[in-house]
Structures are given as structure tokens and as C-alpha cells.
Design a protein around this motif. Sequence first.
Motif, PDB file in Angstrom:
ATOM      1  N   UNK A  85       3.724   3.673  33.744  1.00  0.00           N
ATOM      2  CA  UNK A  85       5.020   4.319  34.015  1.00  0.00           C
ATOM      3  C   UNK A  85       6.183   3.221  34.349  1.00  0.00           C
ATOM      4  N   UNK A  86       7.180   2.965  33.628  1.00  0.00           N
ATOM      5  CA  UNK A  86       8.132   2.170  33.869  1.00  0.00           C
ATOM      6  C   UNK A  86       9.517   2.772  34.272  1.00  0.00           C
ATOM      7  N   UNK A  87      10.316   2.718  35.492  1.00  0.00           N
ATOM      8  CA  UNK A  87      11.622   3.385  35.733  1.00  0.00           C
ATOM      9  C   UNK A  87      12.525   2.188  36.156  1.00  0.00           C
ATOM     10  N   UNK A  88      13.664   2.314  35.423  1.00  0.00           N
ATOM     11  CA  UNK A  88      14.734   1.276  35.955  1.00  0.00           C
ATOM     12  C   UNK A  88      15.947   2.363  36.167  1.00  0.00           C
ATOM     13  N   UNK A  89      16.341   2.151  37.402  1.00  0.00           N
ATOM     14  CA  UNK A  89      17.142   3.050  38.176  1.00  0.00           C
ATOM     15  C   UNK A  89      18.673   1.956  38.616  1.00  0.00           C
ATOM     16  N   UNK A  90      19.492   2.370  38.583  1.00  0.00           N
ATOM     17  CA  UNK A  90      20.883   1.766  38.951  1.00  0.00           C
ATOM     18  C   UNK A  90      21.845   2.648  39.382  1.00  0.00           C
ATOM     19  N   UNK A  91      22.892   2.327  40.116  1.00  0.00           N
ATOM     20  CA  UNK A  91      23.977   3.170  40.742  1.00  0.00           C
ATOM     21  C   UNK A  91      25.214   2.584  39.983  1.00  0.00           C
ATOM     22  N   UNK A  92      25.275   2.093  38.864  1.00  0.00           N
ATOM     23  CA  UNK A  92      26.384   1.467  37.875  1.00  0.00           C
ATOM     24  C   UNK A  92      27.242   2.831  37.503  1.00  0.00           C
ATOM     25  N   UNK A  93      28.190   2.537  36.524  1.00  0.00           N
ATOM     26  CA  UNK A  93      29.178   3.368  36.119  1.00  0.00           C
ATOM     27  C   UNK A  93      28.884   4.407  35.194  1.00  0.00           C
ATOM     28  N   UNK A  94      27.139   4.306  34.820  1.00  0.00           N
ATOM     29  CA  UNK A  94      26.913   5.411  33.928  1.00  0.00           C
ATOM     30  C   UNK A  94      27.198   5.336  32.525  1.00  0.00           C
ATOM     31  N   UNK A  95      26.596   6.162  31.542  1.00  0.00           N
ATOM     32  CA  UNK A  95      26.976   6.221  30.095  1.00  0.00           C
ATOM     33  C   UNK A  95      27.913   7.146  29.958  1.00  0.00           C
ATOM     34  N   UNK A  96      28.956   7.079  29.357  1.00  0.00           N
ATOM     35  CA  UNK A  96      29.730   8.246  29.141  1.00  0.00           C
ATOM     36  C   UNK A  96      29.168   9.733  28.369  1.00  0.00           C
ATOM     37  N   UNK A  97      29.385  10.824  28.865  1.00  0.00           N
ATOM     38  CA  UNK A  97      28.741  11.807  28.320  1.00  0.00           C
ATOM     39  C   UNK A  97      28.772  11.756  26.798  1.00  0.00           C
ATOM     40  N   UNK A  98      30.321  11.661  26.350  1.00  0.00           N
ATOM     41  CA  UNK A  98      30.586  11.893  24.630  1.00  0.00           C
ATOM     42  C   UNK A  98      29.578  10.818  24.070  1.00  0.00           C
ATOM     43  N   UNK A  99      28.946   9.827  24.632  1.00  0.00           N
ATOM     44  CA  UNK A  99      27.961   8.695  23.794  1.00  0.00           C
ATOM     45  C   UNK A  99      26.998   8.993  24.209  1.00  0.00           C
ATOM     46  N   UNK A 100      26.217   9.607  25.093  1.00  0.00           N
ATOM     47  CA  UNK A 100      24.799   9.845  25.399  1.00  0.00           C
ATOM     48  C   UNK A 100      23.751  10.051  24.320  1.00  0.00           C
ATOM     49  N   UNK A 101      24.400  10.799  23.261  1.00  0.00           N
ATOM     50  CA  UNK A 101      23.493  10.937  22.223  1.00  0.00           C
ATOM     51  C   UNK A 101      23.412   9.790  21.238  1.00  0.00           C
ATOM     52  N   UNK A 102      24.247   8.894  21.488  1.00  0.00           N
ATOM     53  CA  UNK A 102      24.311   7.725  20.382  1.00  0.00           C
ATOM     54  C   UNK A 102      23.491   6.535  21.248  1.00  0.00           C
ATOM     55  N   UNK A 103      22.988   6.697  22.342  1.00  0.00           N
ATOM     56  CA  UNK A 103      22.528   5.682  23.122  1.00  0.00           C
ATOM     57  C   UNK A 103      21.577   4.470  22.616  1.00  0.00           C
ATOM     58  N   UNK A 104      20.896   5.273  21.768  1.00  0.00           N
ATOM     59  CA  UNK A 104      19.675   4.396  20.815  1.00  0.00           C
ATOM     60  C   UNK A 104      20.115   3.569  19.581  1.00  0.00           C
ATOM     61  N   UNK A 105      21.423   3.955  19.365  1.00  0.00           N
ATOM     62  CA  UNK A 105      21.886   3.482  17.986  1.00  0.00           C
ATOM     63  C   UNK A 105      22.330   1.916  17.978  1.00  0.00           C
ATOM     64  N   UNK A 106      22.334   1.458  16.707  1.00  0.00           N
ATOM     65  CA  UNK A 106      22.329  -0.010  16.630  1.00  0.00           C
ATOM     66  C   UNK A 106      23.739  -0.383  16.780  1.00  0.00           C
ATOM     67  N   UNK A 107      24.197  -1.359  17.349  1.00  0.00           N
ATOM     68  CA  UNK A 107      25.494  -1.942  17.437  1.00  0.00           C
ATOM     69  C   UNK A 107      26.643  -0.962  18.195  1.00  0.00           C
ATOM     70  N   UNK A 108      26.002  -0.423  19.254  1.00  0.00           N
ATOM     71  CA  UNK A 108      26.664   0.578  20.028  1.00  0.00           C
ATOM     72  C   UNK A 108      26.942  -0.135  21.398  1.00  0.00           C
ATOM     73  N   UNK A 109      28.166  -0.127  21.569  1.00  0.00           N
ATOM     74  CA  UNK A 109      28.774  -0.616  22.853  1.00  0.00           C
ATOM     75  C   UNK A 109      29.874   0.234  23.334  1.00  0.00           C
TER      76      UNK A 109
END
Length: 482
Positions: A411-435
Motif C-alpha cells: 500500500x502506497x499513500x501520498x498525502x498533502x495539504x496543498x491547493x487540491x484538484x478543482x472539482x470540475x477537473x477531477x474526472x480528467x485527472x489521469x488524462x494525458x497533457x492535463x494541467x
Amino acid sequence: MNISKKLLLIVVLTCLEVSITVFSAFEIAKGAQFHQLNFLHLKYINQLDKAVDKILPNTQINLAAIEANILAIRQQPMNCLKAANALNKLVMNIIDTRHALTLCKQDVKRANTTLQSVNDYKNDKINRAEFLFILNHALDEFNDNSEQFEGPITKTVSFIFVTFIPLVIVISIFNVIYISYLSRTISSSIRNLTTLLSSKSNKTDLEDNFSKSTPDELKELISAAKKRIENDLLNIESSKELKAIVSSQTDSLQLANDELAQFAYRASHDLKAPLSAVKSLSRFIVKDIESNDTAEAISNAKTITKQMEKLESLVVDILQLAKADIGNEETSPINFEQLIVDVKERLYWLMQDIPCQLEIHINLEVEIISDKVRFTQIIENLVSNGLKYYDKNKVSPLVKLDISNNENSIIIVVTDNGIGIPKPFQAQVYGMFKRFNPELCSGSGLGLSIVKKHVEYFKGEITFQSSEQGTIFKIIIALDKL
């Protein structure tokens, strides 16, 4: 020569061009400095000449003023000798202007001798006539050396202009031509591959054309997809399953074609943008050099280097993505402590400029024997994302990596308290060339795609949760799939 080696050649040529430009600028500036020192040398010689002319018979000589002028005269040749480094001396030897430094040494020696005569006159070791003779003789030698000094210095500066500036222009022109050729080659290869895959040619013709016209990097990407499909087809046991799998594979193939078309478009765009910028900047450098605007030429050359580094990083990420589906039979025990040390060294350039802390917790009760490269890329991409997108408004920015195992899985878990991923883009998080936050950090947008490919290779599971409080990525891989 593959794409990455061609890009490396461009980087090398650009660095060579920048180095020659900077060297030429410094040498020209140093020539101007030598001319200025000679002008001051003549000024102080003139002052000493006037001071000597004012000496009348039977009047006291102003020794303090004469000594001050001699010290001032000596300072310029001393500064010239100090400014001339080993490279300057080598150039002077090549074009036979080394005697300029010999003149400086003669002036320093004559100035020291004249200063000694001042002391001798003060101590009555020489008479007034002898002292005046020494002063006049020194003035004649100073004037002669100063006149002879201008010739070799002018010749040296002219040599820099005639030799190095045309060389910079030639390299710049070659770079522009080569960059244009490479841009067209990459775009053409991607378009030809898309056309080839969309054609209705038979298998033999398709493989022949594919082998002849496709670059190695794209061959690896297509070969990985082909191998995956072939392995799936070998497991078909019944016609019913065959129909279901054929239907599924048809949809997958369509999706792969769509993904490849998207990849071809985005890769072509992202590769072409810095190449176009370099092409324009190279023209500007030529104009800057023609107009003697060395500072602007150096600035543009540095920008070209940054563009090439960005382009090289993009090509490396594309290669990692292409290889993510290719099996690697080379497995070995993984030392995760050392793996983390290696990752930290590669991310040092990022960690040194941000206040974000990295916490590591490794609690493994079993030895992990697998592909070290895949685990390295998984951990490095997730940790670097957490570091890049830390929240500047939080008191203690943190990225935490936990590696552990249970009876069946790692089990590998990476946790951060950063700015987070905007909700409208979470469905595309594993897409290529997504910034999703390009204003905060530049990148290829392939990091999470590479992670997903590696996890899928191990038939593992990756999930994430993200909000304004931070992001958690969790990866579970069965031990028997390693």
C-alpha cells in the motif's frame, strides 16, 4: 537518430553558441577597458610632462607631485597585466599581439626605476641634472610605449570581431535550419502514423509501412498497444467469449485510436511551440549581433536554452509514457529507503525553493521483489505533484509518503495539504497533457498518466480524494502481481 538525440544536439549547439557569444562580448569589453586604461596612461604622462616643464633653474622641485604622477602612470599597466587572463594571453600568442603585455611590463619597470630616482634625489645620491635627465628619459619611454600599445589591442579586438562573431552567426543559422527541419519531421511522423493506422491496408503492408516510416519512440508506443491486444486475444476460449471480447476490443481500439489522435495533436502542439519560439529567438539573436546589442543576444540565447530544457523534459515524459505498457522481466529486491534517497536527489531542484516539508514513513514486513523503475516513477510523480502544488497560504505545507503492506498487498499513500484538484477537473485527472494549475507550475501534464499506466501494469488500484484541504492518493497492488 531518434528525437531525443536530435533535441540534445540542438541543446549542445545552442550552449556552444551562447558560450561563444558571451566570450566575444567579454573580450570586446576587455579591449575597450584596455583602450580606456591607455587613455588614462597618456593623461598622467601629460601631467608628469607639465610638472617637469615647470621646473625652473635654481627653484625647488615639487617631489611629492612628481612621485604622485609616477604612481598614477604605473597603475594603468599594472591593471592591464592583472586583467589579462590565460585565455587572453593564448589569443594574443595566436595573433602575435603578446608584445602589448611586454610594453605594460616595461612601463611598470620604468616607473619603479623612476620612483627609485626620486628617493635617490631626496637622499642626495644623485644631483639635480641627473634627476631631470632620468625624468625626461622616462617620459620619452612612457610616450613611446603608450603609442605602441594601441596597435596590438586594436588588432586583438578586430580578431574577435572577424573570427567569433561570424562563427556565432553560422551556428545560429544552422540551428534555425535544423530546428525547422526537426519540427517538420516530428509533425510529419505523427500525421503519417495517424493516417497509416486509419488506412485499410492489409496486415503485411501495414507492418512494412509502419517499420519503415515510424520513429522509434512512436514504435514503442504502438508496439505496447499491439502486444496488449495480442495477449488478450490468446486467452479467448469460446466463440461466445470471442464475440464479447471482440466487441470490447473494438471499443477499446476506437478509444485507443481517439487517444492516439489526441496524443498526436497535443504532442505535436507541445513539441512545436518551443521549437517555434527558438526559431524566432534565433532570428532575434542574429539581428542583435548585427546591431551589436550583445546584452539582448545573451538574454535571447538563455531563453532558447530554457525552451530546449523544457522540450527535452517533455520528450523524456513521452518516452516514459510509451514504455509504461512494455513488460520488464528484470526484477530485483527493492530497497525503498535507497529509492527514496534517489528520488529526493532528483527533486532537490524543486525542494530547495519551496517551504514544503516531506515526511517519509516506510513500514514493510515483507521483501518486495519487482520492477524498481516502475515504483520509482510512481513515487516520484506523486511526491513531486504534492510539492509543486503546495498551498502558500498554509502555515506548514506538508507532503507525506507512507509505504506499508498487509497480508496480501503493498500500500502506497501520498498525502498533502496543498491547493487540491478543482472539482470540475477531477474526472480528467489521469488524462494525458492535463494541467489544471498551469499558472503555478509548468509541466508536461503526463505525470499522473504515467502513474496510472504503471499501476494498471501491476493490475493494481489507484484512488484519490481531493479538496481545498489537500489531496490523498492511495495505491494498492497485490503482492502476487509484482
